[in-house]
Design a protein around this motif. Structure first.
Motif, PDB file in Angstrom:
ATOM      1  N   ILE A  38     -61.065  47.472  53.813  1.00  0.00           N
ATOM      2  CA  ILE A  38     -62.352  47.365  53.116  1.00  0.00           C
ATOM      3  C   ILE A  38     -63.508  47.581  54.092  1.00  0.00           C
ATOM      4  O   ILE A  38     -64.427  48.355  53.831  1.00  0.00           O
ATOM      5  CB  ILE A  38     -62.484  46.001  52.404  1.00  0.00           C
ATOM      6  CG1 ILE A  38     -61.538  45.958  51.203  1.00  0.00           C
ATOM      7  CG2 ILE A  38     -63.928  45.753  51.970  1.00  0.00           C
ATOM      8  CD1 ILE A  38     -61.362  44.585  50.603  1.00  0.00           C
ATOM      9  N   LEU A  51     -59.764  52.307  50.299  1.00  0.00           N
ATOM     10  CA  LEU A  51     -59.868  51.254  49.293  1.00  0.00           C
ATOM     11  C   LEU A  51     -58.562  51.094  48.510  1.00  0.00           C
ATOM     12  O   LEU A  51     -58.190  49.969  48.147  1.00  0.00           O
ATOM     13  CB  LEU A  51     -61.044  51.526  48.361  1.00  0.00           C
ATOM     14  CG  LEU A  51     -62.410  51.434  49.043  1.00  0.00           C
ATOM     15  CD1 LEU A  51     -63.516  51.874  48.087  1.00  0.00           C
ATOM     16  CD2 LEU A  51     -62.680  50.037  49.574  1.00  0.00           C
ATOM     17  N   ALA A  54     -56.398  49.018  50.714  1.00  0.00           N
ATOM     18  CA  ALA A  54     -56.815  47.617  50.624  1.00  0.00           C
ATOM     19  C   ALA A  54     -56.256  46.988  49.351  1.00  0.00           C
ATOM     20  O   ALA A  54     -55.725  45.874  49.370  1.00  0.00           O
ATOM     21  CB  ALA A  54     -58.332  47.509  50.654  1.00  0.00           C
ATOM     22  N   LYS A  55     -56.360  47.708  48.263  1.00  0.00           N
ATOM     23  CA  LYS A  55     -55.846  47.231  46.973  1.00  0.00           C
ATOM     24  C   LYS A  55     -54.345  46.990  47.058  1.00  0.00           C
ATOM     25  O   LYS A  55     -53.835  45.993  46.536  1.00  0.00           O
ATOM     26  CB  LYS A  55     -56.174  48.250  45.890  1.00  0.00           C
ATOM     27  CG  LYS A  55     -55.721  47.862  44.522  1.00  0.00           C
ATOM     28  CD  LYS A  55     -56.112  48.948  43.524  1.00  0.00           C
ATOM     29  CE  LYS A  55     -55.426  48.706  42.199  1.00  0.00           C
ATOM     30  NZ  LYS A  55     -55.526  49.836  41.306  1.00  0.00           N
TER      31      LYS A  55
END
Length: 70
Positions: A38, A51, A54-55
């Protein structure tokens, strides 16, 4: 410090290094990687890819917590 191990894009425009934040909050691997992706999103690679990574680490952590509750 800027070199191959800690390039400048890792702490660009911030007085805080991601590793110090992770260590300060004693985050496990998945939470630490989620924060890392992030905070570094778009600095080196594709921002959406960062991202999504990160998810994925957040999903790993949610699954770990669900298994722990069983």
């Amino acid at each position: 410090m800027t070199d191959a191990i800690r390039p400048s894009h890792y702490n660009q425009n911030s007085p805080y290094e991601v590793i110090k934040i992770i260590e300060h909050y004693n985050l496990n691997f998945s939470r630490g990687n989620a924060i890392k992706y992030i905070l570094r999103a778009g600095k080196k690679n594709d921002e959406i890819e960062d991202l999504e990574k990160a998810k994925q680490y957040i999903d790993f952590e949610i699954e770990r917590l669900k298994r722990k509750d069983v």
